[in-house]
Write a protein that holds these residues in place. Structure first.
Motif, PDB file in Angstrom:
ATOM      1  N   MET A 130       0.874  -1.162  -0.068  1.00 14.55           N
ATOM      2  CA  MET A 130      -0.042   0.087  -0.091  1.00 14.55           C
ATOM      3  C   MET A 130       0.938   1.289  -0.066  1.00 14.55           C
ATOM      4  O   MET A 130       0.572   2.273  -0.673  1.00 14.55           O
ATOM      5  CB  MET A 130      -0.931  -0.033   1.269  1.00 14.55           C
ATOM      6  CG  MET A 130      -1.896   1.074   1.376  1.00 14.55           C
ATOM      7  SD  MET A 130      -2.977   1.098   2.759  1.00 14.55           S
ATOM      8  CE  MET A 130      -1.758   1.268   4.084  1.00 14.55           C
ATOM      9  N   ALA A 131       1.958   1.265   0.733  1.00 17.55           N
ATOM     10  CA  ALA A 131       3.033   2.320   0.961  1.00 17.55           C
ATOM     11  C   ALA A 131       3.817   2.223  -0.282  1.00 17.55           C
ATOM     12  O   ALA A 131       3.857   3.381  -0.979  1.00 17.55           O
ATOM     13  CB  ALA A 131       3.537   2.247   2.114  1.00 17.55           C
ATOM     14  N   ALA A 132       4.272   1.095  -0.841  1.00 18.25           N
ATOM     15  CA  ALA A 132       5.287   0.980  -1.960  1.00 18.25           C
ATOM     16  C   ALA A 132       4.769   1.765  -3.043  1.00 18.25           C
ATOM     17  O   ALA A 132       5.482   2.130  -4.025  1.00 18.25           O
ATOM     18  CB  ALA A 132       5.656  -0.086  -1.867  1.00 18.25           C
ATOM     19  N   SER A 133       3.310   1.241  -3.368  1.00 16.69           N
ATOM     20  CA  SER A 133       2.640   1.746  -4.555  1.00 16.69           C
ATOM     21  C   SER A 133       2.684   3.293  -4.892  1.00 16.69           C
ATOM     22  O   SER A 133       2.856   3.885  -5.637  1.00 16.69           O
ATOM     23  CB  SER A 133       1.091   1.367  -4.568  1.00 16.69           C
ATOM     24  OG  SER A 133       0.685   1.724  -5.476  1.00 16.69           O
ATOM     25  N   VAL A 134       2.513   3.989  -3.592  1.00 15.65           N
ATOM     26  CA  VAL A 134       2.389   5.362  -3.602  1.00 15.65           C
ATOM     27  C   VAL A 134       4.002   6.088  -3.885  1.00 15.65           C
ATOM     28  O   VAL A 134       4.123   6.880  -5.132  1.00 15.65           O
ATOM     29  CB  VAL A 134       2.002   6.222  -2.244  1.00 15.65           C
ATOM     30  CG1 VAL A 134       2.054   7.458  -2.577  1.00 15.65           C
ATOM     31  CG2 VAL A 134       0.741   5.406  -1.972  1.00 15.65           C
ATOM     32  N   TRP A 135       5.030   5.322  -3.381  1.00 12.48           N
ATOM     33  CA  TRP A 135       6.455   5.934  -3.614  1.00 12.48           C
ATOM     34  C   TRP A 135       6.949   5.569  -5.094  1.00 12.48           C
ATOM     35  O   TRP A 135       7.392   6.287  -5.736  1.00 12.48           O
ATOM     36  CB  TRP A 135       7.113   5.260  -2.700  1.00 12.48           C
ATOM     37  CG  TRP A 135       8.790   5.689  -2.792  1.00 12.48           C
ATOM     38  CD1 TRP A 135       9.717   4.810  -3.166  1.00 12.48           C
ATOM     39  CD2 TRP A 135       9.309   6.838  -2.428  1.00 12.48           C
ATOM     40  NE1 TRP A 135      11.061   5.606  -3.362  1.00 12.48           N
ATOM     41  CE2 TRP A 135      10.678   6.705  -2.752  1.00 12.48           C
ATOM     42  CE3 TRP A 135       8.891   7.908  -2.030  1.00 12.48           C
ATOM     43  CZ2 TRP A 135      11.749   7.565  -2.682  1.00 12.48           C
ATOM     44  CZ3 TRP A 135       9.710   9.004  -1.831  1.00 12.48           C
ATOM     45  CH2 TRP A 135      10.975   8.831  -2.343  1.00 12.48           C
ATOM     46  N   ARG A 136       6.275   4.432  -5.395  1.00 16.23           N
ATOM     47  CA  ARG A 136       6.860   3.712  -6.567  1.00 16.23           C
ATOM     48  C   ARG A 136       6.142   4.555  -8.063  1.00 16.23           C
ATOM     49  O   ARG A 136       6.974   4.892  -8.865  1.00 16.23           O
ATOM     50  CB  ARG A 136       6.428   2.400  -7.017  1.00 16.23           C
ATOM     51  CG  ARG A 136       7.007   1.690  -8.168  1.00 16.23           C
ATOM     52  CD  ARG A 136       6.814   0.244  -8.006  1.00 16.23           C
ATOM     53  NE  ARG A 136       5.362  -0.210  -7.997  1.00 16.23           N
ATOM     54  CZ  ARG A 136       4.874  -0.782  -6.771  1.00 16.23           C
ATOM     55  NH1 ARG A 136       5.531  -1.316  -5.913  1.00 16.23           N
ATOM     56  NH2 ARG A 136       3.626  -1.068  -6.988  1.00 16.23           N
ATOM     57  N   ASN A 137       5.225   5.150  -7.684  1.00 20.32           N
ATOM     58  CA  ASN A 137       4.375   5.854  -8.705  1.00 20.32           C
ATOM     59  C   ASN A 137       3.868   7.448  -8.221  1.00 20.32           C
ATOM     60  O   ASN A 137       3.168   8.045  -8.810  1.00 20.32           O
ATOM     61  CB  ASN A 137       3.023   5.378  -8.888  1.00 20.32           C
ATOM     62  CG  ASN A 137       2.914   3.730  -9.470  1.00 20.32           C
ATOM     63  OD1 ASN A 137       3.333   3.432 -10.382  1.00 20.32           O
ATOM     64  ND2 ASN A 137       2.537   2.930  -8.553  1.00 20.32           N
ATOM     65  N   ARG A 138       5.006   7.799  -7.554  1.00 19.56           N
ATOM     66  CA  ARG A 138       4.647   9.263  -6.896  1.00 19.56           C
ATOM     67  C   ARG A 138       4.887  10.434  -8.136  1.00 19.56           C
ATOM     68  O   ARG A 138       3.988  11.096  -8.012  1.00 19.56           O
ATOM     69  CB  ARG A 138       5.920   9.428  -5.939  1.00 19.56           C
ATOM     70  CG  ARG A 138       7.407   9.321  -6.495  1.00 19.56           C
ATOM     71  CD  ARG A 138       8.262   9.505  -5.230  1.00 19.56           C
ATOM     72  NE  ARG A 138       9.779   9.540  -5.628  1.00 19.56           N
ATOM     73  CZ  ARG A 138      10.419   8.245  -6.067  1.00 19.56           C
ATOM     74  NH1 ARG A 138       9.641   7.126  -6.076  1.00 19.56           N
ATOM     75  NH2 ARG A 138      11.725   8.506  -6.589  1.00 19.56           N
TER      76      ARG A 138
END
Length: 284
Positions: free
Chosen positions: A22-30
């Protein structure tokens, strides 16, 4: 090529439901999220004469209308002590409007997020889970404009600002997680049940009046106050008024509890979204 490869890998992997993803998706697609938020904010006012200025004048106009109706017509008072003017009432009322507006915009838009981006589902390799973040980012932009209007009004009318105002983003954090939870759940549910969009409009309207937007919790009979506190908006609105208007520190213990609850809601809804997204293409 690197960005495309990243999206391809994201598409091919199993849709993880873990809090880490959930957190990694935000960072990966920031970068993609920021670009889409900018496009959405600008696109909302494209073609209008005043453009982005509407984001400033719209909350100001609504504030004037609500203030007139409740403080002049109904002669409502907040009971903060001392000589309470109409401007005091307006500023306190505005905080509730800002918090409710942020949540309502996310919830009302959520059921159509996937339905209005069918190409992302069928034809393009795209991280669908970021669409609620884009909606939230757009809502946060308008919230920031409204807060600027509020602080400017306080500075002009009261000639001072409480230092605790810098804590408002922290107070708002639990609501961000709760709004994302509702957005993920409704975005997925709205694909399968199209009537959800009609229900959310009624839900947010009812929520406006069962939240302490136009009145303080203390104005209710004691037997109803406990029920109102179950509404997550009640805590955010009350604590927001403390830091933005009254110059008081928020209740840290309750904030920690609300943040934990918000994270749990967000993760549960994210897991639901990830598990149901495989059926989006079949339905659409």
């Amino acid at each position: 090529m690197g960005a495309f490869q990243s999206l391809y890998i994201d598409h091919m992997q199993k849709f993880s439901t873990s809090p880490r993803e959930m957190a990694a998706s935000v960072w990966r697609n920031r970068s993609l999220i920021v670009a889409m938020v900018k496009r959405e904010v600008v696109g909302r006012y494209r073609g209008s004469i005043m453009g982005l200025a509407w984001s400033f004048f719209s909350p100001l106009l609504m504030l004037m209308i609500y203030t007139f109706v409740f403080s002049v017509v109904f002669k409502a008072r907040w009971g903060v002590g001392g000589e309470e003017s109409k401007t005091d009432f307006a500023i306190i009322l505005f905080v509730g409007m800002i918090v409710h507006g942020l949540f309502a915009e996310c919830v009302n838009r959520a059921p159509a997020l996937i339905l209005s981006n069918v190409n992302y589902v069928k034809k393009v390799i795209f991280p669908l889970e970021i669409l609620p973040w884009v909606a939230l980012g757009s809502a946060l932009f308008h919230t920031a404009i409204s807060i600027a209007v509020l602080l400017l009004a306080q500075l002009i009318l009261n000639h001072q600002l409480p230092w605790t105002a810098i804590l408002f983003p922290l107070v708002l954090l639990p609501l961000v997680f709760i709004a994302m939870g509702f957005a993920w759940f409704l975005a997925a549910f709205g694909v399968f049940v199209r009537d959800v969009a009609q229900i959310t409009g009624m839900f947010t309207t009812v929520l406006l009046f069962v939240s302490p937007v136009f009145y303080p919790i203390s104005a209710l009979p004691p037997k109803y106050q406990g029920w109102l506190l179950l509404n997550p908006l009640a805590f955010i609105i009350e604590e927001g008024r403390k830091v933005l208007v009254l110059g008081q520190l928020p209740n840290i213990e309750r904030w920690v509890i609300m943040t934990a609850v918000g994270l749990l809601i967000a993760w549960a809804a994210f897991a639901w979204f990830q598990k149901t997204r495989k059926g989006f293409a079949d339905v659409l």
